[in-house]
Enzyme design. Structure first.
Site, PDB file in Angstrom:
ATOM      1  N   SER A   1      -4.879   2.998   3.765  1.00 16.19           N
ATOM      2  CA  SER A   1      -5.133   2.304   2.524  1.00 16.19           C
ATOM      3  C   SER A   1      -5.235   0.755   2.630  1.00 16.19           C
ATOM      4  CB  SER A   1      -3.883   2.340   1.553  1.00 16.19           C
ATOM      5  OG  SER A   1      -3.897   1.709   0.423  1.00 16.19           O
TER       6      SER A   1
ATOM      7  N   LYS B   1      -7.925   5.761  -3.730  1.00 13.68           N
ATOM      8  CA  LYS B   1      -8.298   7.255  -3.956  1.00 13.68           C
ATOM      9  C   LYS B   1      -6.957   7.768  -4.757  1.00 13.68           C
ATOM     10  CE  LYS B   1     -11.346   8.486  -0.412  1.00 13.68           C
ATOM     11  NZ  LYS B   1     -11.717   9.474   0.839  1.00 13.68           N
TER      12      LYS B   1
ATOM     13  N   GLY C   1       2.317   2.525  -2.750  1.00 11.15           N
ATOM     14  CA  GLY C   1       2.479   2.863  -4.286  1.00 11.15           C
ATOM     15  C   GLY C   1       3.181   1.835  -5.240  1.00 11.15           C
TER      16      GLY C   1
ATOM     17  N   HIS D   1       7.543  -7.955  -1.597  1.00 17.96           N
ATOM     18  CA  HIS D   1       7.146  -7.141  -0.443  1.00 17.96           C
ATOM     19  C   HIS D   1       8.040  -7.772   0.791  1.00 17.96           C
ATOM     20  CE1 HIS D   1       4.107  -4.900  -1.905  1.00 17.96           C
ATOM     21  NE2 HIS D   1       2.948  -5.770  -1.727  1.00 17.96           N
TER      22      HIS D   1
ATOM     23  N   LYS E   1       0.933  -1.200   0.100  1.00 14.69           N
ATOM     24  CA  LYS E   1      -0.132  -0.093   0.186  1.00 14.69           C
ATOM     25  C   LYS E   1       0.986   1.231  -0.005  1.00 14.69           C
ATOM     26  CE  LYS E   1      -2.552  -2.528  -0.686  1.00 14.69           C
ATOM     27  NZ  LYS E   1      -3.194  -2.342  -1.896  1.00 14.69           N
TER      28      LYS E   1
HETATM   29  P1  A3P Z   1      -4.996   4.504  -1.485  1.00 13.61           P
HETATM   30  O1  A3P Z   1      -5.838   3.202  -0.899  1.00 13.61           O
HETATM   31  O2  A3P Z   1      -4.632   5.365  -0.646  1.00 13.61           O
HETATM   32  O3  A3P Z   1      -5.741   5.320  -2.552  1.00 13.61           O
HETATM   33  P2  A3P Z   1      -0.257  -0.549  -3.532  1.00 13.61           P
HETATM   34  O4  A3P Z   1       0.056  -0.511  -5.104  1.00 13.61           O
HETATM   35  O5  A3P Z   1       1.388  -0.514  -2.710  1.00 13.61           O
HETATM   36  O6  A3P Z   1      -0.896  -1.797  -3.212  1.00 13.61           O
HETATM   37  O7  A3P Z   1      -0.711   0.848  -3.008  1.00 13.61           O
HETATM   38  C1  A3P Z   1      -2.014   1.050  -3.202  1.00 13.61           C
HETATM   39  C2  A3P Z   1      -2.372   2.568  -3.087  1.00 13.61           C
HETATM   40  O8  A3P Z   1      -1.673   3.483  -4.120  1.00 13.61           O
HETATM   41  C3  A3P Z   1      -3.622   2.965  -3.150  1.00 13.61           C
HETATM   42  O9  A3P Z   1      -3.604   4.285  -2.368  1.00 13.61           O
HETATM   43  C4  A3P Z   1      -3.990   3.286  -4.589  1.00 13.61           C
HETATM   44  O10 A3P Z   1      -5.045   4.035  -4.830  1.00 13.61           O
HETATM   45  C5  A3P Z   1      -2.547   3.962  -4.935  1.00 13.61           C
HETATM   46  N1  A3P Z   1      -2.417   3.950  -6.284  1.00 13.61           N
HETATM   47  C6  A3P Z   1      -2.382   2.724  -7.247  1.00 13.61           C
HETATM   48  N2  A3P Z   1      -2.203   3.228  -8.366  1.00 13.61           N
HETATM   49  C7  A3P Z   1      -1.916   4.555  -8.413  1.00 13.61           C
HETATM   50  C8  A3P Z   1      -1.308   5.618  -9.373  1.00 13.61           C
HETATM   51  N3  A3P Z   1      -1.000   5.174 -10.709  1.00 13.61           N
HETATM   52  N4  A3P Z   1      -1.180   6.794  -9.051  1.00 13.61           N
HETATM   53  C9  A3P Z   1      -1.135   7.279  -7.791  1.00 13.61           C
HETATM   54  N5  A3P Z   1      -1.509   6.404  -6.688  1.00 13.61           N
HETATM   55  C10 A3P Z   1      -1.730   4.983  -7.010  1.00 13.61           C
END
Ligand code: A3P
Length: 305
Positions: free
Chosen positions: A156, A286, A71, A126, A69
């Site tokens: 998240s 989001k 990014g 991870h 979570k």
């Molecule tokens: P939120 O839940 O705060 O919206 P991961 O990819 O490590 O699982 O993290 C997921 C988080 O990254 C989520 O955050 C998701 O919405 C955000 N995310 C996914 N794709 C993204 C993008 N292209 N640009 C910015 N944030 C992104």
């Protein structure tokens, strides 16, 4: 013929039965196991043990490492788009990123079968730095690490797990309880701080091998960090490419707005080693900085200041 007790999975299960355990974030979900200082769900730990024993890295492999979570999906999209930009014309939407989820484009070392859709040197993980398979460290592979404000990571994750637990008709424990566990470090691949610290120490030791990226800073100046990432991976943009707005095209293509609206990310599924496939849309919520303020009290927010 191998005796059943010799099968790796049985060896792993036997070893796991000796490890410390803690309650997970939902009642029907299996406990966490503590291994080499970090907490894992059983199927994830089996994957970690298996790659520690068997994975053979190549010196050209580039590892995209992260805590959940922070990014990861975005980083994978950007790294994939950068490395494949000469194979797929960015103006024609032919990139596999338009038809495959980012986690299908770049598999996770410990969850996936490692069947790559195209042969590129990128791998996600991870796993904390200190538990990475030895061959990754021995080969001196480049590592890109992304991290994020822990408060946003927690929120998240809370929403992500809410969706995942619904697959087994369960729901997470109350937010306050989960927050307590997160603060104590009891979370998949946690403690979060130790995870970040493990890569930070590696960066201090091998500055040219580890790139540290922060979600908030990438949101703030994505163009700059796409260039930084490309240079670090040894796929720098030429002046001509910059003039032809290739960097900007990658920024736009990998933006939350574009990625989250693609059919594959709205309705497609990601098949990992988890028992059920995960909806790709669970990885897009989001995409904002500071959303924790809508869910945590100001007092909870001070815990990490
Ligand atoms: P939120 O839940 O705060 O919206 P991961 O990819 O490590 O699982 O993290 C997921 C988080 O990254 C989520 O955050 C998701 O919405 C955000 N995310 C996914 N794709 C993204 C993008 N292209 N640009 C910015 N944030 C992104």
């Amino acid at each position: 013929i191998k005796k059943t007790e010799d099968l790796p999975i049985n060896r792993y299960k036997e070893m796991m039965s000796t490890l410390p355990r803690e309650k997970n974030w939902a009642n029907s979900i299996e406990d966490f196991y503590q291994y080499q200082g970090f907490w894992y769900m059983d199927f994830i730990l089996e994957g970690v043990l298996s790659v520690q024993e068997n994975f053979k890295a190549k010196p050209t492999d580039i590892i995209l490492a992260s805590f959940m979570k922070t990014g990861t999906t975005w980083l994978k999209s950007m790294a994939f788009a950068i490395i494949t930009r000469l194979s797929f014309d960015l103006s024609t939407n032919t990139s596999p990123l338009y038809t495959k989820g980012p986690h299908e484009c770049i598999p996770f070392l410990e969850y996936d079968k490692m069947e790559k859709i195209i042969e590129i040197p990128l791998l996600g993980t991870h796993i904390p730095y200190t538990s990475l398979p030895k061959s990754i460290l021995d080969c001196g592979c480049k590592i890109v690490y992304i991290w994020r404000d822990p408060k946003d990571v927690f929120i998240s994750l809370w929403f992500f797990l809410g969706k995942i637990f619904m697959y087994s008709n369960d729901e997470p424990i109350p937010l306050e309880e989960a927050f307590e566990l997160f603060c104590k470090g009891i979370v998949t691949n946690g403690p979060y701080w130790d995870h970040v610290l493990s890569y930070w120490k590696a960066k201090l030791e091998f500055p040219e091998k580890v790139l540290f990226l922060k979600y908030e800073e990438m949101k703030d100046d994505t163009y700059f960090y796409v260039k930084t990432l490309a240079e670090f991976m040894d796929y720098p943009f030429t002046i001509e490419e910059e003039e032809n707005e290739v960097v900007q095209k990658i920024v736009n293509m990998c933006s939350f707005e574009n990625m989250s609206n693609l059919e594959v990310n709205k309705n497609g599924k990601y098949h990992s080693s988890a028992s059920v496939p995960i909806d790709n849309n669970a990885f897009f919520r989001k995409g904002k900085v500071g959303d924790w303020e809508n869910y945590l009290t100001p007092e909870m927010g001070t815990v990490w200041m």
